[in-house]
Scaffold this active site. Structure first.
Site, PDB file in Angstrom:
ATOM      1  N   HIS A  67       1.187  11.002 -20.015  1.00 55.89           N
ATOM      2  CA  HIS A  67      -0.194  11.253 -20.432  1.00 55.89           C
ATOM      3  C   HIS A  67      -0.860   9.891 -20.604  1.00 55.89           C
ATOM      4  O   HIS A  67      -0.231   8.845 -20.341  1.00 55.89           O
ATOM      5  CB  HIS A  67      -0.227  12.101 -21.715  1.00 55.89           C
ATOM      6  CG  HIS A  67       0.633  11.565 -22.828  1.00 55.89           C
ATOM      7  ND1 HIS A  67       0.389  10.349 -23.432  1.00 55.89           N
ATOM      8  CD2 HIS A  67       1.748  12.062 -23.424  1.00 55.89           C
ATOM      9  CE1 HIS A  67       1.298  10.144 -24.377  1.00 55.89           C
ATOM     10  NE2 HIS A  67       2.146  11.156 -24.385  1.00 55.89           N
ATOM     11  N   MET A 120      10.108   8.987 -21.943  1.00 55.81           N
ATOM     12  CA  MET A 120      10.833  10.211 -21.583  1.00 55.81           C
ATOM     13  C   MET A 120      10.025  11.024 -20.559  1.00 55.81           C
ATOM     14  O   MET A 120      10.329  12.195 -20.309  1.00 55.81           O
ATOM     15  CB  MET A 120      11.116  11.055 -22.823  1.00 55.81           C
ATOM     16  CG  MET A 120      12.012  10.310 -23.834  1.00 55.81           C
ATOM     17  SD  MET A 120      12.955  11.400 -24.895  1.00 55.81           S
ATOM     18  CE  MET A 120      11.667  12.295 -25.721  1.00 55.81           C
ATOM     19  N   ARG A 148       4.667  16.736 -26.096  1.00 52.54           N
ATOM     20  CA  ARG A 148       4.972  18.007 -26.755  1.00 52.54           C
ATOM     21  C   ARG A 148       3.721  18.834 -27.059  1.00 52.54           C
ATOM     22  O   ARG A 148       3.855  19.984 -27.491  1.00 52.54           O
ATOM     23  CB  ARG A 148       5.764  17.769 -28.034  1.00 52.54           C
ATOM     24  CG  ARG A 148       7.196  17.284 -27.767  1.00 52.54           C
ATOM     25  CD  ARG A 148       8.000  17.175 -29.045  1.00 52.54           C
ATOM     26  NE  ARG A 148       9.424  17.015 -28.804  1.00 52.54           N
ATOM     27  CZ  ARG A 148      10.106  15.872 -28.927  1.00 52.54           C
ATOM     28  NH1 ARG A 148       9.469  14.765 -29.280  1.00 52.54           N
ATOM     29  NH2 ARG A 148      11.412  15.825 -28.706  1.00 52.54           N
ATOM     30  N   LYS A 157       2.173   5.412 -32.191  1.00 49.13           N
ATOM     31  CA  LYS A 157       2.309   6.807 -32.639  1.00 49.13           C
ATOM     32  C   LYS A 157       3.698   7.010 -33.256  1.00 49.13           C
ATOM     33  O   LYS A 157       3.841   7.662 -34.277  1.00 49.13           O
ATOM     34  CB  LYS A 157       2.110   7.782 -31.490  1.00 49.13           C
ATOM     35  CG  LYS A 157       2.215   9.231 -31.961  1.00 49.13           C
ATOM     36  CD  LYS A 157       1.786  10.183 -30.882  1.00 49.13           C
ATOM     37  CE  LYS A 157       2.929  10.500 -29.945  1.00 49.13           C
ATOM     38  NZ  LYS A 157       3.853  11.500 -30.527  1.00 49.13           N
ATOM     39  N   ASP A 158       4.698   6.444 -32.590  1.00 52.54           N
ATOM     40  CA  ASP A 158       6.072   6.524 -33.096  1.00 52.54           C
ATOM     41  C   ASP A 158       6.337   5.280 -33.956  1.00 52.54           C
ATOM     42  O   ASP A 158       7.135   4.414 -33.597  1.00 52.54           O
ATOM     43  CB  ASP A 158       7.038   6.610 -31.916  1.00 52.54           C
ATOM     44  CG  ASP A 158       6.765   7.834 -31.054  1.00 52.54           C
ATOM     45  OD1 ASP A 158       7.325   8.885 -31.331  1.00 52.54           O
ATOM     46  OD2 ASP A 158       5.939   7.726 -30.117  1.00 52.54           O
ATOM     47  N   VAL A 184      -3.213   6.513 -28.422  1.00 52.13           N
ATOM     48  CA  VAL A 184      -4.261   7.113 -27.582  1.00 52.13           C
ATOM     49  C   VAL A 184      -4.415   8.573 -28.014  1.00 52.13           C
ATOM     50  O   VAL A 184      -3.418   9.284 -28.194  1.00 52.13           O
ATOM     51  CB  VAL A 184      -3.908   7.014 -26.087  1.00 52.13           C
ATOM     52  CG1 VAL A 184      -4.969   7.689 -25.232  1.00 52.13           C
ATOM     53  CG2 VAL A 184      -3.749   5.541 -25.685  1.00 52.13           C
ATOM     54  N   GLY A 201      -1.435   8.102 -23.070  1.00 49.59           N
ATOM     55  CA  GLY A 201      -0.731   7.168 -23.956  1.00 49.59           C
ATOM     56  C   GLY A 201       0.284   6.340 -23.172  1.00 49.59           C
ATOM     57  O   GLY A 201       0.327   5.104 -23.289  1.00 49.59           O
ATOM     58  N   HIS A 202       1.082   7.014 -22.351  1.00 49.81           N
ATOM     59  CA  HIS A 202       2.027   6.292 -21.497  1.00 49.81           C
ATOM     60  C   HIS A 202       1.273   5.358 -20.547  1.00 49.81           C
ATOM     61  O   HIS A 202       1.666   4.210 -20.336  1.00 49.81           O
ATOM     62  CB  HIS A 202       2.837   7.275 -20.648  1.00 49.81           C
ATOM     63  CG  HIS A 202       3.698   8.224 -21.424  1.00 49.81           C
ATOM     64  ND1 HIS A 202       3.463   9.577 -21.453  1.00 49.81           N
ATOM     65  CD2 HIS A 202       4.806   8.022 -22.186  1.00 49.81           C
ATOM     66  CE1 HIS A 202       4.385  10.164 -22.185  1.00 49.81           C
ATOM     67  NE2 HIS A 202       5.207   9.262 -22.654  1.00 49.81           N
TER      68      HIS A 202
HETATM   69  P1  AMP Z   1       7.848   9.233 -25.105  1.00 48.12           P
HETATM   70  O1  AMP Z   1       7.840   9.486 -23.632  1.00 48.12           O
HETATM   71  O2  AMP Z   1       7.182  10.307 -25.906  1.00 48.12           O
HETATM   72  O3  AMP Z   1       9.218   8.848 -25.617  1.00 48.12           O
HETATM   73  O4  AMP Z   1       6.944   7.964 -25.322  1.00 48.12           O
HETATM   74  C1  AMP Z   1       7.152   6.766 -24.593  1.00 48.12           C
HETATM   75  C2  AMP Z   1       6.327   5.677 -25.218  1.00 48.12           C
HETATM   76  O5  AMP Z   1       4.951   6.059 -25.196  1.00 48.12           O
HETATM   77  C3  AMP Z   1       6.702   5.411 -26.672  1.00 48.12           C
HETATM   78  O6  AMP Z   1       6.651   4.024 -26.933  1.00 48.12           O
HETATM   79  C4  AMP Z   1       5.619   6.148 -27.426  1.00 48.12           C
HETATM   80  O7  AMP Z   1       5.363   5.610 -28.699  1.00 48.12           O
HETATM   81  C5  AMP Z   1       4.436   5.934 -26.500  1.00 48.12           C
HETATM   82  N1  AMP Z   1       3.410   6.954 -26.772  1.00 48.12           N
HETATM   83  C6  AMP Z   1       3.591   8.299 -26.871  1.00 48.12           C
HETATM   84  N2  AMP Z   1       2.431   8.908 -27.191  1.00 48.12           N
HETATM   85  C7  AMP Z   1       1.506   7.928 -27.308  1.00 48.12           C
HETATM   86  C8  AMP Z   1       0.110   7.903 -27.619  1.00 48.12           C
HETATM   87  N3  AMP Z   1      -0.565   9.015 -27.894  1.00 48.12           N
HETATM   88  N4  AMP Z   1      -0.523   6.705 -27.649  1.00 48.12           N
HETATM   89  C9  AMP Z   1       0.159   5.573 -27.373  1.00 48.12           C
HETATM   90  N5  AMP Z   1       1.459   5.512 -27.075  1.00 48.12           N
HETATM   91  C10 AMP Z   1       2.132   6.677 -27.028  1.00 48.12           C
END
Ligand code: AMP
Length: 282
Positions: free
Chosen positions: A34, A30, A187, A149-150, A176, A36-37
């Site tokens: 960061h 989305m 968030r 994380k999810d 991460v 993690g992405h």
């Molecule tokens: P989001 O943009 O929050 O929907 O996350 C996109 C992808 O990045 C999803 O597969 C999340 O699980 C992953 N993600 C989000 N935060 C982290 C994190 N801290 N470490 C690893 N993957 C993450």
């Protein structure tokens, strides 16, 4: 890096790659990237010929009163990050192109979606499954990477993929974190300074319980109480949304430690609702 905004153009591009025998990796996001992405993009880059990152704040996974409009966005920075990570295509669908006005098809995994985040977000995973399957159909990837994380999301997508014979290898990647242990999340920008100072206690409470489990504590109610006691002292601004011990795949509640158990939590802290989890036991 190519930026694509039209779903059918994305599908044409990926179909051509497939026909050429290229191996495609998908990283759905989305946005508001960061580390993690970036770790997902980086990993995808090392294992695939073509990396597709999708950036779509999917309205169907937000409930009434949730932060759909407020969700942080920075497309210019995200474009620079994805490009620097060697992404081949960044898909940012133009408004109104992902769902027809009379969209009527939904994908659900109710058994796994009822508990944990589903308790307060009853339509969330229906939106997630539907959009992820749509993204699978648009990109026809050989593999797709998701963050642990999810965890519930990952378990649900794995089950959907298995149950519907979707030929995509779904892989979960490690969480991460900031140096102080807070799991990275788009968030986290909602946190005020004092909330940010308390936020690492979410993870610290989980680690405390994992240590107790490693030292032989078997009763998950005792472990939960230890986390709550820790949070009362170190996370006074937080409110527990849920704190659950579950089987890592079925997400069924676990009362006695036996094999690997997932402790998953959601905490409301100011405007943010933060999730985290830890695997414990062996
Ligand atoms: P989001 O943009 O929050 O929907 O996350 C996109 C992808 O990045 C999803 O597969 C999340 O699980 C992953 N993600 C989000 N935060 C982290 C994190 N801290 N470490 C690893 N993957 C993450």
């Amino acid at each position: 890096m190519q930026i694509i905004t039209d779903p059918s153009q994305l599908q044409q591009t990926c179909l051509q790659w497939r026909a050429q025998g290229q191996r495609i990796a998908l990283v759905p996001t989305m946005g508001f990237f960061h580390a993690g992405h970036e770790s997902l993009m980086e990993h995808a880059r090392t294992v695939a010929d073509k990396v597709v990152v999708t950036l779509f704040v999917n309205p169907t996974q937000f409930g009434p009163g949730e932060d759909l409009e407020a969700y942080p966005r920075d497309h210019d920075r995200d474009t620079a990050v994805a490009s620097a990570r060697g992404v081949d295509v960044l898909f940012m669908p133009a408004p109104g192109t992902m769902y027809e006005a009379d969209h009527a098809t939904w994908v659900e995994v109710p058994e796994l979606a009822r508990g944990l985040c589903g308790l307060t977000r009853p339509t969330h995973f229906r939106g997630v499954c539907t959009v992820v399957l749509k993204l699978f159909m648009l990109t026809l990837p050989h593999m797709a990477f998701f963050g642990q994380k999810d965890w519930q999301q990952l378990a649900i997508i794995r089950r959907m993929t298995r149950d519907l014979n979707v030929p995509v290898h779904v892989e979960g990647r490690p969480i991460v974190r900031e140096q102080d242990g807070l799991a990275l999340s788009s968030r986290n920008v909602y946190l005020l300074p004092d909330e940010r100072r308390q936020a690492p206690a979410i993870r610290a409470g989980l680690c405390l319980a994992a240590d107790m489990a490693a030292r032989g504590e078997k009763d998950t109610a005792t472990l939960a109480e230890a986390i709550r006691t820790y949070w009362r002292e170190h996370l006074p601004a937080g409110t527990e949304d849920y704190l659950a011990f579950v089987h890592p795949e079925s997400l069924a509640p676990v009362t006695r430690m036996d094999g690997q158990v997932l402790c998953a939590v959601a905490v409301r802290l100011g405007k943010a609702r933060l999730i985290d989890n830890i695997l414990m036991g062996s």
